[in-house]
Design an enzyme around this catalytic site. Structure first.
Site, PDB file in Angstrom:
ATOM      1  N   SER A 280       0.840  -1.209   0.000  1.00  0.00           N
ATOM      2  CA  SER A 280       0.000   0.000   0.000  1.00  0.00           C
ATOM      3  C   SER A 280       0.869   1.251   0.000  1.00  0.00           C
ATOM      4  CB  SER A 280      -0.946  -0.019   1.204  1.00  0.00           C
ATOM      5  OG  SER A 280      -1.943  -0.988   1.046  1.00  0.00           O
TER       6      SER A 280
ATOM      7  N   TYR B 232       2.584   1.529   4.473  1.00  0.00           N
ATOM      8  CA  TYR B 232       3.896   0.954   4.139  1.00  0.00           C
ATOM      9  C   TYR B 232       4.779   0.996   5.386  1.00  0.00           C
ATOM     10  CZ  TYR B 232       7.980  -0.073   1.170  1.00  0.00           C
ATOM     11  OH  TYR B 232       9.080  -0.647   0.581  1.00  0.00           O
TER      12      TYR B 232
ATOM     13  N   TYR C 152       2.555  -2.062 -10.458  1.00  0.00           N
ATOM     14  CA  TYR C 152       1.181  -2.547 -10.460  1.00  0.00           C
ATOM     15  C   TYR C 152       0.206  -1.541  -9.859  1.00  0.00           C
ATOM     16  CZ  TYR C 152      -2.016  -6.114 -11.845  1.00  0.00           C
ATOM     17  OH  TYR C 152      -3.003  -6.786 -12.521  1.00  0.00           O
TER      18      TYR C 152
ATOM     19  N   CYS D  10     -15.372 -11.505 -14.240  1.00  0.00           N
ATOM     20  CA  CYS D  10     -14.735 -11.892 -15.496  1.00  0.00           C
ATOM     21  C   CYS D  10     -14.648 -10.664 -16.385  1.00  0.00           C
ATOM     22  CB  CYS D  10     -15.444 -13.051 -16.195  1.00  0.00           C
ATOM     23  SG  CYS D  10     -17.056 -12.693 -16.867  1.00  0.00           S
TER      24      CYS D  10
END
Length: 555
Positions: A265, A273, A322, A410
């Site tokens: 995070s 963190y 990411y 999905c």
């Protein structure tokens, strides 16, 4: 006394068909708010924290109780307004208007930073909603598994000729979002070593089958990875260690993973963190006495981690951000080339966004897993020529444990979302499903977010920071008849770095629902195609033409 902390609370959403509210249109947001705080869903439910550092479902417990109370009395021509987790008004609207409109964490741009937000947070004037925490459509770690899986499959295709067997991923963070990496990685054929400083999170991922093994030393973890790779069977390992320490140590040892990323995070240096050399107890105490020291130490550790990621990239690892803004934090601490490795969206996901493909999710309000399995079968029936999607649904059923109300995600796009939703509504109508379903998505989607360090990084026309698009998305979904719509700031990457909108709609089997569903779940992904066509992406332009979108400047 902290009004946000109550360890006596244990929230479980009702199951079955008996209503606590006046209709399914208000029962649904009530159940989904409660589901966000289910003990198997939320990271710290006693603090109303769902995921992502301090991403909350309601501002405090008084606000939570009042939201539930209002939803239970809300009429089908009324709309509840929620301001940063606080119910502030009920207004007469109409039957096709949203039953709830939510705005979370929004600040005037000049003041849109963590320092100002944290002051408001202390005063009880604001709440960090993350993305799906404050918009009541978090479904546990499954919510990001397929997106992470799709990313790792793309990594294998781009870097390893599609072969992931015998290869491994190094990452950090096993929270609500990061916890997806281990399962998604092994689904994609990689072994995964994930560093996590909070042992309870590793144990939680073990319990919910997202992590295979736990290690307490780097040597032990590497041995597990090596053994699995030799056997040709991927394994996921949760290593109790600080990611900055481990990443730097691997550089020192000359050990190079095949893939390197991170989902700590890092977007929230105060709460998300842990600095190197600190215990969790020390950090918790320091947050109360010296916030500036915590932030400085956390960002210094992020700089160490990012430098190690750059070094591992130089050594040959496929390295990607990411979406937690760790590159920005490191850049601010003097790592001038922090952005030398790409974000996952421009590197691997954007072509999907150009066709409106993104994280379509639905939840069985009945609480019955069979309702999800029946909808899985319906998806396969309606999209028969997509073996990749079928494989995902099969793996999801086999390997993903439901958290709270049964749910499925999905990735499907403009041409499929509305017709799937209409089919689900018909299944409710004819009794194939035992109760209504809600359909929503992550705010990480093709037309619902402006985030220059994540979803809109490196846009073709340079429009990375233009945030008109999520505002238009929220307005259109409201006009189209969504059941609840949300507009947030700061999700994923932290204060000042993103604006984004969410949408949820109820399929209750009525003809009125079918009309709303048809509008909302066409228009919502269509805004993503529009946004990318406007930025000049040919895939999006072609999709818009094929699907008959009316985009005046694209003629």
């Amino acid at each position: 006394m902290d009004k946000r902390h109550d360890p006596s609370r244990r929230i479980i959403a009702p199951h079955g068909t008996q209503l606590s509210c006046k209709s399914w249109l208000t029962e649904a947001p009530m159940r989904m708010l409660m589901n966000n705080l289910h003990p198997d869903v939320a990271e710290r439910p006693e603090d109303l924290v769902v995921y992502g550092g301090i991403g909350r479902a309601a501002r405090d417990w008084d606000c939570y109780d009042k939201i539930i109370e209002v939803l239970q009395r809300l009429e089908d021509d009324e709309t509840l307004l929620v301001q940063s987790g606080k119910p502030v008004g009920v207004f007469r609207t109409h039957a096709d208007a949203p039953r709830v409109l939510i705005a979370n964490s929004n600040l005037v741009p000049h003041w849109a930073n963590w320092e100002h937000f944290n002051e408001l947070d202390k005063l009880g004037l604001a709440m960090y909603g993350q993305m799906t925490a404050g918009s009541w459509i978090y479904i546990g770690t499954q919510g990001i598994v397929q997106g992470t899986y799709e990313t790792f499959v793309s990594v294998a295709k781009q870097h390893f000729d599609g072969i992931s067997k015998g290869k491994w991923i190094l990452t950090g963070g096993l929270g609500g979002m990061g916890g997806a990496q281990t399962l998604a990685g092994t689904m994609a054929g990689f072994s995964v070593l994930a560093c996590e400083v909070d042992e309870t999170r590793i144990d939680f991922r073990l319990r919910t089958r997202y992590v295979d093994k736990k290690a307490t030393s780097l040597d032990e973890a590497l041995a597990m990875i090596e053994e699995a790779n030799q056997a040709g069977k991927p394994v996921s390992v949760g290593l109790l260690a600080n990611a900055a320490d481990v990443f730097a140590e691997l550089v020192k040892r000359g050990v190079t993973p095949d893939v390197v990323t991170d989902q700590t995070s890092a977007h929230d240096p105060l709460n998300g963190y842990l600095p190197q050399g600190w215990t969790m107890a020390e950090a918790a105490a320091m947050r109360k006495t010296d916030e500036a020291a915590v932030i400085k130490a956390a960002k210094a550790s992020m700089a160490v981690q990012v430098q190690a990621m750059l070094d591992l990239q130089t050594a040959g690892a496929a390295t990607l951000d990411y979406g937690n803004n760790i590159r920005q934090m490191a850049f601010e601490m003097g790592v001038e080339n922090a952005f030398d490795f790409p974000g996952f969206v421009p590197a691997y996901i954007r072509p999907l966004f150009c066709e409106g493909i993104g994280p379509f999710r639905w939840v069985a309000l009945s609480g019955d897993p069979e309702d999800i399995y029946k909808t899985d079968a319906k998806v396969k029936e309606l999209i028969p020529d997509n073996p990749h999607l079928h494989n995902w649904l099969d793996m999801a059923r086999e390997r993903i444990a439901f958290q709270g109300l049964p749910a499925r995600i999905c990735w499907v796009g403009l041409k499929d979302r509305a017709r799937l939703a209409l089919a689900f509504n018909e299944m409710v109508k004819n009794g194939e499903l035992s109760a209504p379903v809600v359909i929503g998505r992550d705010h990480l989607d093709s037309g619902s977010v402006a985030s220059p360090n994540r979803e809109t990084e490196s846009m073709l026309d340079g429009s990375d920071a233009v945030s008109d698009w999520p505002l238009l998305n929220a307005l259109l979904n409201t006009a189209s008849g969504a059941t609840w719509v949300s507009l947030h700031h700061g999700g994923g990457v932290g204060m000042g770095f993103s604006q984004h909108s969410g949408v949820v709609i109820v399929c209750d089997g009525t003809d009125a629902a079918a009309k709303r569903v048809g509008r909302v779940l066409w228009n919502d992904p269509a805004t993503g195609v529009m946004r990318h066509a406007d930025a000049g992406y040919e895939i999006a332009k072609n999709c818009a033409k094929e699907q008959g979108l009316d985009l005046p400047m694209q003629d």
